[in-house]
Design a protein around this motif. Sequence first.
Motif, mmCIF file in Angstrom:
data_model
loop_
_atom_site.group_PDB
_atom_site.id
_atom_site.type_symbol
_atom_site.label_atom_id
_atom_site.label_comp_id
_atom_site.label_asym_id
_atom_site.label_seq_id
_atom_site.Cartn_x
_atom_site.Cartn_y
_atom_site.Cartn_z
ATOM 1 N N GLN A 41 0.826 -1.204 0.000
ATOM 2 C CA GLN A 41 0.000 0.000 0.000
ATOM 3 C C GLN A 41 0.863 1.258 0.000
ATOM 4 O OE1 GLN A 41 -2.632 0.290 3.346
ATOM 5 N NE2 GLN A 41 -4.258 1.192 2.130
ATOM 6 N N GLN A 42 2.129 1.106 0.276
ATOM 7 C CA GLN A 42 2.954 2.303 0.460
ATOM 8 C C GLN A 42 3.990 2.545 -0.626
ATOM 9 O OE1 GLN A 42 4.377 2.638 4.430
ATOM 10 N NE2 GLN A 42 2.332 2.351 5.274
ATOM 11 N N VAL A 43 4.170 1.586 -1.531
ATOM 12 C CA VAL A 43 5.181 1.819 -2.573
ATOM 13 C C VAL A 43 4.690 2.842 -3.585
ATOM 14 C CG1 VAL A 43 6.576 -0.253 -2.694
ATOM 15 C CG2 VAL A 43 4.282 -0.273 -3.644
ATOM 16 N N ASP A 44 5.577 3.735 -3.984
ATOM 17 C CA ASP A 44 5.209 4.679 -5.036
ATOM 18 C C ASP A 44 5.456 4.011 -6.382
ATOM 19 O OD1 ASP A 44 7.938 4.809 -5.582
ATOM 20 O OD2 ASP A 44 8.208 6.633 -4.393
ATOM 21 N N LEU A 45 5.025 4.672 -7.441
ATOM 22 C CA LEU A 45 5.108 4.062 -8.765
ATOM 23 C C LEU A 45 6.531 3.677 -9.151
ATOM 24 C CD1 LEU A 45 4.034 3.159 -11.472
ATOM 25 C CD2 LEU A 45 4.039 5.534 -12.236
ATOM 26 N N LEU A 105 7.061 -7.354 -2.822
ATOM 27 C CA LEU A 105 6.035 -6.470 -2.263
ATOM 28 C C LEU A 105 5.364 -7.254 -1.160
ATOM 29 C CD1 LEU A 105 3.706 -4.913 -4.975
ATOM 30 C CD2 LEU A 105 5.401 -3.766 -3.554
ATOM 31 N N ALA A 106 5.106 -6.637 -0.046
ATOM 32 C CA ALA A 106 4.457 -7.355 1.054
ATOM 33 C C ALA A 106 2.972 -7.026 1.120
ATOM 34 C CB ALA A 106 5.135 -7.021 2.378
ATOM 35 N N GLY A 107 2.141 -8.045 1.073
ATOM 36 C CA GLY A 107 0.719 -7.824 1.296
ATOM 37 C C GLY A 107 -0.232 -8.391 0.262
ATOM 38 N N VAL A 108 0.240 -8.596 -0.967
ATOM 39 C CA VAL A 108 -0.651 -9.081 -2.011
ATOM 40 C C VAL A 108 -0.824 -10.594 -1.903
ATOM 41 C CG1 VAL A 108 -1.072 -9.257 -4.489
ATOM 42 C CG2 VAL A 108 0.087 -7.243 -3.555
ATOM 43 N N GLY A 109 -2.056 -11.048 -1.874
ATOM 44 C CA GLY A 109 -2.358 -12.474 -1.820
ATOM 45 C C GLY A 109 -3.047 -12.899 -3.099
ATOM 46 N N ASN A 110 -3.501 -14.123 -3.122
ATOM 47 C CA ASN A 110 -4.043 -14.699 -4.347
ATOM 48 C C ASN A 110 -5.247 -13.938 -4.913
ATOM 49 O OD1 ASN A 110 -3.897 -16.618 -6.394
ATOM 50 N ND2 ASN A 110 -5.387 -17.953 -5.397
ATOM 51 N N LEU A 111 -6.160 -13.569 -4.056
ATOM 52 C CA LEU A 111 -7.355 -12.875 -4.552
ATOM 53 C C LEU A 111 -7.060 -11.439 -4.958
ATOM 54 C CD1 LEU A 111 -10.105 -14.102 -2.053
ATOM 55 C CD2 LEU A 111 -9.412 -15.082 -4.229
ATOM 56 N N ARG A 153 -1.740 1.543 -10.148
ATOM 57 C CA ARG A 153 -2.998 2.222 -9.864
ATOM 58 C C ARG A 153 -4.068 1.215 -9.415
ATOM 59 N NH1 ARG A 153 -4.454 3.872 -14.885
ATOM 60 N NH2 ARG A 153 -2.340 4.487 -15.492
ATOM 61 N N ALA A 154 -4.149 0.122 -10.158
ATOM 62 C CA ALA A 154 -5.151 -0.899 -9.855
ATOM 63 C C ALA A 154 -4.906 -1.510 -8.474
ATOM 64 C CB ALA A 154 -5.130 -1.988 -10.922
ATOM 65 N N LEU A 155 -3.655 -1.724 -8.148
ATOM 66 C CA LEU A 155 -3.330 -2.312 -6.842
ATOM 67 C C LEU A 155 -3.800 -1.406 -5.714
ATOM 68 C CD1 LEU A 155 -1.982 -4.351 -4.977
ATOM 69 C CD2 LEU A 155 0.193 -3.196 -5.377
ATOM 70 N N LEU A 156 -3.503 -0.127 -5.836
ATOM 71 C CA LEU A 156 -3.918 0.801 -4.780
ATOM 72 C C LEU A 156 -5.439 0.892 -4.690
ATOM 73 C CD1 LEU A 156 -1.325 3.706 -5.149
ATOM 74 C CD2 LEU A 156 -1.288 1.735 -3.603
ATOM 75 N N ALA A 157 -6.075 0.955 -5.858
ATOM 76 C CA ALA A 157 -7.538 1.064 -5.875
ATOM 77 C C ALA A 157 -8.180 -0.188 -5.287
ATOM 78 C CB ALA A 157 -8.027 1.292 -7.301
ATOM 79 N N ALA A 158 -7.704 -1.348 -5.700
ATOM 80 C CA ALA A 158 -8.283 -2.607 -5.226
ATOM 81 C C ALA A 158 -8.071 -2.773 -3.725
ATOM 82 C CB ALA A 158 -7.676 -3.787 -5.982
ATOM 83 N N THR A 159 -6.897 -2.379 -3.267
ATOM 84 C CA THR A 159 -6.583 -2.505 -1.843
ATOM 85 C C THR A 159 -7.467 -1.587 -1.009
ATOM 86 O OG1 THR A 159 -4.284 -3.031 -2.366
ATOM 87 C CG2 THR A 159 -4.753 -2.309 -0.126
#
Length: 278
Positions: A159-163, A187-193, A223-229
Amino acid sequence: MPELPEVESARATIERGALGRRIAAVDDTDRYECRPHAPGEIARALVGRRLVSVHRRGKSMWCETSGADGGEGAGPALGIHLGMSGRIVVTDADGSSIEGGDWLGGRYGRVADQPDRKPEWDRFTLTFDDGGQLRLFDKRRLGRVRLDLDLSALGPDAQQVDLAEFAARVGRGTVAVKARLLDQSVLAGVGNLLADETLWQARISPRRPAGELGAEELAALHRALLAATEAAIARGGVHTGEVIEHRTPGGHCPRCGAELARATVGGRTTFWCPAEQR
DNA sequence: AACAATGTTCAGTC
DNA sequence: GGACTGAACATTGT
């Protein structure tokens, strides 16, 4: 359930409900979840202290503790990982839960609400001197509790990495992008879903070699990662993602209607829209 | 009964 | 040593 959004909710629950209360007793007798600590070791380290703050990086959490019995200084940190099915439950003196999210419906996300909730699924418990508790409720028993958690193998929080950092870390290597996103040292935090949801939102195939992604694609992915999170945290979990409810054999893309493809990518079951995700 | 499941980790191969 | 793969871990649900 636990991916970054669920862990963040759990963190917030602890922050809201468990800080400042004196620890009167600890049940650390689960041999697997508390390993390599011997039974009683965590208890000895924590009884008499208070949790003073909670932090999170990716899917790992840790609580800082006070000195013993109100004394000066600090105690050991209490590390918690929810594993595949863990949840944090914080209760008041009367036993009522003061936890956050409601973990509404869907195939994912229901655990503590289930009527068949068994007491033995509480794998670790802090009991405060007011009678309330902080429990790690974990059906599948892959969670972890330990003192002085080692975070050195974790990349920066997703959630904290910049582009720039995101692109440098994710956009390299020959592995499938999805595998790259799932790699906690990248990257720490992203799981399968969350990975499936993010790739779907960005319209990128999970199988694309990470190093072949262009700058625009990496920007879209970021962008999608931040939005989805963010959406997952706001809505109560990754299972609320737009594709997630269609993520079942025979499911269709909620955008274009094409049947979702299914395959193993990065060692995990993966669904994606073969028409839109290239 | 066999298999998959939102997690990590470790042994083994290139 | 780094990149990558697959099995193992404990348990439950389908």
